[in-house]
Design an enzyme around this catalytic site. Structure first.
Site, mmCIF file in Angstrom:
data_model
loop_
_atom_site.group_PDB
_atom_site.id
_atom_site.type_symbol
_atom_site.label_atom_id
_atom_site.label_comp_id
_atom_site.label_asym_id
_atom_site.label_seq_id
_atom_site.Cartn_x
_atom_site.Cartn_y
_atom_site.Cartn_z
ATOM 1 N N GLY A 145 43.976 51.689 -20.367
ATOM 2 C CA GLY A 145 45.026 51.993 -21.323
ATOM 3 C C GLY A 145 44.801 51.341 -22.658
ATOM 4 O O GLY A 145 43.700 50.947 -23.004
ATOM 5 N N ILE A 202 39.791 53.356 -23.907
ATOM 6 C CA ILE A 202 39.254 52.054 -23.519
ATOM 7 C C ILE A 202 40.144 51.009 -24.169
ATOM 8 O O ILE A 202 40.466 51.091 -25.356
ATOM 9 C CB ILE A 202 37.773 51.898 -23.939
ATOM 10 C CG1 ILE A 202 37.230 50.506 -23.522
ATOM 11 C CG2 ILE A 202 37.568 52.128 -25.427
ATOM 12 C CD1 ILE A 202 35.726 50.355 -23.713
ATOM 13 N N SER A 203 40.574 50.049 -23.381
ATOM 14 C CA SER A 203 41.618 49.128 -23.832
ATOM 15 C C SER A 203 41.153 48.211 -24.952
ATOM 16 O O SER A 203 39.968 47.942 -25.122
ATOM 17 C CB SER A 203 42.096 48.262 -22.661
ATOM 18 O OG SER A 203 42.753 49.028 -21.695
ATOM 19 N N GLN A 204 42.132 47.714 -25.682
ATOM 20 C CA GLN A 204 41.908 46.698 -26.704
ATOM 21 C C GLN A 204 41.315 45.459 -26.035
ATOM 22 O O GLN A 204 41.839 44.972 -25.031
ATOM 23 C CB GLN A 204 43.256 46.375 -27.340
ATOM 24 C CG GLN A 204 43.230 45.359 -28.447
ATOM 25 C CD GLN A 204 44.614 45.217 -29.064
ATOM 26 O OE1 GLN A 204 45.488 46.054 -28.859
ATOM 27 N NE2 GLN A 204 44.815 44.148 -29.809
#
Length: 230
Positions: free
Chosen positions: A4, A77-79
């Site tokens: 997320g 693609i997550s932070q």
């Protein structure tokens, strides 16, 4: 399910145009520390796993920014700082078995694999699982098993798990996942409506129930039941 997103804001301390690989990595790690990722094992794992290997196409030149980025199948693609904070909150031990719900790009699973004995990661999108598996082989990460599955149901045949990480937002911590957590185990999961800011929750299973700790606000793609079409 898939990886997320966190807070999508530009990172003034992140890598800059013209930085060489060494400078990029230094700025990347500085940004993580400045946002609360302080566990030395987590920082070491995030230094060893090159996020650039998991970002393709138009966004490759932004791989080292502290921002979420789009990937295939309408996912993200997550932070990196959120990846680091979630990993840190799991408090993973070297002998732990970890279930990840939402393989996405594979970046989070790759980091987890350096911290524990075994990672089982599931995603509803077959394409994401196939591409992540190829990356795991390329990187020599042999302790990750990736499967196409409905992550909201977990993997009951492999349970119980020492740790569970959910990288998609549920309205409440999913009951099947709670039941697959060992006594003393920890689950980190974003909770809230999919179109609003959610709260990252750490759930600890006690002998007599569950303890819930709120960590921070985040924004993730929703946890969807069933399998995807791709």
């Amino acid at each position: 399910m898939s990886a997320g997103t966190g807070d999508d804001d530009h990172d003034p301390d992140g890598p800059r145009a013209g930085d060489g690989p060494g400078e990029q990595k230094m700025r990347f790690l500085f940004a993580l520390r400045s946002r609360g990722v302080t566990d030395p094992r987590v920082l070491d794992a995030m230094e060893r796993i090159d996020r650039g290997a998991f970002v393709r196409g138009h966004f490759e030149d932004r791989a080292y920014e502290d921002t979420p980025l789009p990937i295939v199948c309408g996912q993200t693609i997550s932070q990196p700082s959120v990846v680091g904070l979630m990993t840190q909150a799991l408090d993973i031990g070297p002998r732990d078995t970890v279930l990840e719900v939402g393989t996405g790009s594979g970046y989070q699973a790759a980091i987890l694999s350096l911290l524990c004995r075994r990672v089982l990661t599931v995603d509803r999108h077959r394409r994401l699982v196939v591409e992540a598996e190829a990356l795991f082989r390329q990187l020599g990460l042999s302790n990750i098993t990736a499967r196409v599955a409905d992550g909201s149901r977990g993997l009951p045949e492999q349970a119980p798990f020492d740790r569970i990480m959910v990288t998609a937002a549920a309205e409440d911590p999913p009951g099947p996942l709670l039941s697959q957590l060992k006594i003393g185990g920890i689950m980190v999961v974003p909770v809230g409506q999919s179109d609003a800011v959610q709260t990252l929750i750490r759930v600890t299973r006690m002998a007599d129930g569950f303890r819930y700790d709120e960590l921070r606000q985040v924004r993730f793609v929703p946890l969807v039941e069933g399998l995807g079409q791709t």
